[in-house]
Design a protein around this motif. Structure first.
Motif, PDB file in Angstrom:
ATOM      1  N   ASN A  59       0.451  -1.067   0.499  1.00 12.80           N
ATOM      2  CA  ASN A  59       0.292  -0.122  -0.153  1.00 12.80           C
ATOM      3  C   ASN A  59       0.728   0.989   0.110  1.00 12.80           C
ATOM      4  O   ASN A  59       0.536   1.952  -0.141  1.00 12.80           O
ATOM      5  CB  ASN A  59      -1.309  -0.507   0.784  1.00 12.80           C
ATOM      6  CG  ASN A  59      -1.949  -0.850   0.826  1.00 12.80           C
ATOM      7  OD1 ASN A  59      -2.557  -1.218   0.012  1.00 12.80           O
ATOM      8  ND2 ASN A  59      -2.381  -1.980   2.085  1.00 12.80           N
ATOM      9  N   LYS A  60       1.832   0.934  -0.290  1.00 17.79           N
ATOM     10  CA  LYS A  60       3.310   2.501   0.140  1.00 17.79           C
ATOM     11  C   LYS A  60       2.673   3.138  -1.385  1.00 17.79           C
ATOM     12  O   LYS A  60       2.415   2.392  -2.623  1.00 17.79           O
ATOM     13  CB  LYS A  60       4.555   2.033   0.377  1.00 17.79           C
ATOM     14  CG  LYS A  60       5.382   3.124  -0.169  1.00 17.79           C
ATOM     15  CD  LYS A  60       7.068   2.237   0.539  1.00 17.79           C
ATOM     16  CE  LYS A  60       6.895   1.799   1.573  1.00 17.79           C
ATOM     17  NZ  LYS A  60       8.046   0.992   1.754  1.00 17.79           N
ATOM     18  N   VAL A  61       2.689   4.065  -1.564  1.00 15.82           N
ATOM     19  CA  VAL A  61       2.243   5.340  -2.791  1.00 15.82           C
ATOM     20  C   VAL A  61       3.912   5.865  -2.834  1.00 15.82           C
ATOM     21  O   VAL A  61       4.421   5.822  -2.486  1.00 15.82           O
ATOM     22  CB  VAL A  61       1.911   6.624  -2.454  1.00 15.82           C
ATOM     23  CG1 VAL A  61       1.574   8.263  -3.359  1.00 15.82           C
ATOM     24  CG2 VAL A  61       0.096   6.124  -1.680  1.00 15.82           C
ATOM     25  N   LEU A  62       3.462   5.772  -4.458  1.00 14.73           N
ATOM     26  CA  LEU A  62       5.197   5.243  -5.241  1.00 14.73           C
ATOM     27  C   LEU A  62       4.939   6.675  -6.264  1.00 14.73           C
ATOM     28  O   LEU A  62       5.619   7.339  -6.559  1.00 14.73           O
ATOM     29  CB  LEU A  62       5.812   4.320  -6.322  1.00 14.73           C
ATOM     30  CG  LEU A  62       5.547   2.258  -4.995  1.00 14.73           C
ATOM     31  CD1 LEU A  62       5.880   1.415  -5.707  1.00 14.73           C
ATOM     32  CD2 LEU A  62       6.334   2.807  -4.691  1.00 14.73           C
ATOM     33  N   SER A  63       4.012   7.101  -7.305  1.00 11.46           N
ATOM     34  CA  SER A  63       4.032   8.137  -7.969  1.00 11.46           C
ATOM     35  C   SER A  63       2.320   7.747  -7.704  1.00 11.46           C
ATOM     36  O   SER A  63       1.629   7.913  -7.221  1.00 11.46           O
ATOM     37  CB  SER A  63       4.192   7.427  -9.264  1.00 11.46           C
ATOM     38  OG  SER A  63       3.819   8.074 -10.433  1.00 11.46           O
ATOM     39  N   TYR A  64       2.036   8.961  -9.081  1.00 11.32           N
ATOM     40  CA  TYR A  64       0.342   9.390  -9.013  1.00 11.32           C
ATOM     41  C   TYR A  64       0.613   9.618 -10.602  1.00 11.32           C
ATOM     42  O   TYR A  64       0.708   9.564 -11.707  1.00 11.32           O
ATOM     43  CB  TYR A  64       0.459  10.575  -9.021  1.00 11.32           C
ATOM     44  CG  TYR A  64      -0.616  11.715  -9.182  1.00 11.32           C
ATOM     45  CD1 TYR A  64      -2.265  11.094  -8.284  1.00 11.32           C
ATOM     46  CD2 TYR A  64      -1.321  12.115 -10.340  1.00 11.32           C
ATOM     47  CE1 TYR A  64      -3.262  11.662  -8.037  1.00 11.32           C
ATOM     48  CE2 TYR A  64      -2.563  13.008 -10.002  1.00 11.32           C
ATOM     49  CZ  TYR A  64      -3.469  12.269  -9.422  1.00 11.32           C
ATOM     50  OH  TYR A  64      -4.980  13.443  -9.360  1.00 11.32           O
ATOM     51  N   ALA A  65      -0.913   8.901 -11.211  1.00 12.46           N
ATOM     52  CA  ALA A  65      -1.623   8.280 -12.803  1.00 12.46           C
ATOM     53  C   ALA A  65      -2.612   9.948 -12.949  1.00 12.46           C
ATOM     54  O   ALA A  65      -3.224   9.966 -11.957  1.00 12.46           O
ATOM     55  CB  ALA A  65      -2.211   7.030 -12.787  1.00 12.46           C
ATOM     56  N   PRO A  66      -2.106  10.252 -13.809  1.00 14.87           N
ATOM     57  CA  PRO A  66      -3.432  11.604 -14.531  1.00 14.87           C
ATOM     58  C   PRO A  66      -4.223  11.684 -14.712  1.00 14.87           C
ATOM     59  O   PRO A  66      -6.087  12.554 -14.442  1.00 14.87           O
ATOM     60  CB  PRO A  66      -2.709  12.514 -14.919  1.00 14.87           C
ATOM     61  CG  PRO A  66      -0.923  11.649 -15.942  1.00 14.87           C
ATOM     62  CD  PRO A  66      -1.429  10.750 -14.347  1.00 14.87           C
ATOM     63  N   LYS A  67      -4.822  10.288 -15.253  1.00 13.85           N
ATOM     64  CA  LYS A  67      -5.787  10.008 -15.375  1.00 13.85           C
ATOM     65  C   LYS A  67      -6.102   8.387 -15.571  1.00 13.85           C
ATOM     66  O   LYS A  67      -5.068   7.595 -15.371  1.00 13.85           O
ATOM     67  CB  LYS A  67      -6.251  10.079 -17.004  1.00 13.85           C
ATOM     68  CG  LYS A  67      -4.851   9.569 -17.958  1.00 13.85           C
ATOM     69  CD  LYS A  67      -4.921  10.109 -19.094  1.00 13.85           C
ATOM     70  CE  LYS A  67      -6.694   9.486 -19.720  1.00 13.85           C
ATOM     71  NZ  LYS A  67      -6.408   9.937 -21.504  1.00 13.85           N
TER      72      LYS A  67
END
Length: 249
Positions: A59-67
């Protein structure tokens, strides 16, 4: 009397030897595994810290998806396919170059190997496992110009958005190839090209036989899923793009 006993023993031995055994019936029953089965508390206590650590890592957040990105958002190229092929190429390049002194020309993956979309929002370690649940490893195959042309013909005939990077293809409405470029240049006879792909495809998976007999093969000892995780860790917001690398005109 002894002779009679001996004869009887011999008779019984042969009788037993000739007796044939056969299965007359096989029975089985279904045992449902559900909440009615009580957990062994001692085992649960032992496993608990390991489970919690795995859940924390996943569940560790690594990045972000814009869509939202999925493998059906384009006809011959997709946002997730472009992302996958680009990141595998970029993550593999420094490893391959350090070992061989060569650069990677093309990345080729398969449409069916992408098993889940990447939803808009935070990208977690679990995301990489959802998209790539298999243990496929990365290899780099050096192919002749003839086999690169076979690759292009395969992609045109498949009419499917197999992820590619470093290769651009234009086809007409009947999927005849009008143009195929490697890094912006026409394919040259007598030249070899390096293709990063999965060990599954290099062994002929998805009927990609043009990968099976390379001029050379470098096994990177690097799993596709691990390359995804490493890329996500190093990229704040992942790109989501369709850029015309495989189009019908």
């Amino acid at each position: 009397m002894k002779k009679i006993v001996a004869l009887l023993a011999i008779f019984l031995m042969f009788a037993c030897a000739e007796e044939k055994q056969s299965v007359s019936r096989i029975e089985g029953k279904r045992i449902n595994i559900n909440d009615s089965l009580t957990a062994d508390q001692e085992i649960e206590a032992y496993v608990k810290p390991f489970r919690e650590r795995i859940e924390e890592d996943m569940n560790k957040v690594l990045s972000y998806a814009p869509k939202d990105m999925h493998k059906n958002d384009g006809e011959l190229e997709t946002t997730i396919g472009n992302l996958m092929s680009d990141l595998i190429k970029s993550q593999s390049e420094p490893i391959y170059k350090k070992r061989t002194g060569k650069s990677i020309d093309i990345c080729l993956l398969n449409h069916g190997g992408i098993r889940a979309p990447i939803p808009k929002g935070p990208i977690k370690t679990q995301t990489a496992f959802n998209v790539m649940p298999f243990e496929n490893s990365i290899v780099v195959a050096e192919l002749t110009a003839a086999n690169i042309r076979n690759m292009v013909a395969y992609l045109a005939e498949a009419k499917r958005a197999h992820p590619i990077s470093g290769l651009t293809i234009k086809v007409d409405d009947d999927f005849n190839v009008k143009e195929a470029l490697v890094n912006g240049k026409p394919i040259e006879d007598g030249k070899t090209y390096t293709v990063v792909t999965s060990d599954y495809l290099q062994n002929g998976g998805d009927r990609m036989d043009f990968l099976k007999d390379p001029e050379s093969l470098e096994i990177l000892d690097y799993k596709i899923r691990n390359a995804m995780i490493d890329y996500f860790k190093s990229t704040d917001t992942i790109p989501a793009k369709l850029d015309g690398r495989f189009v019908k005109q």
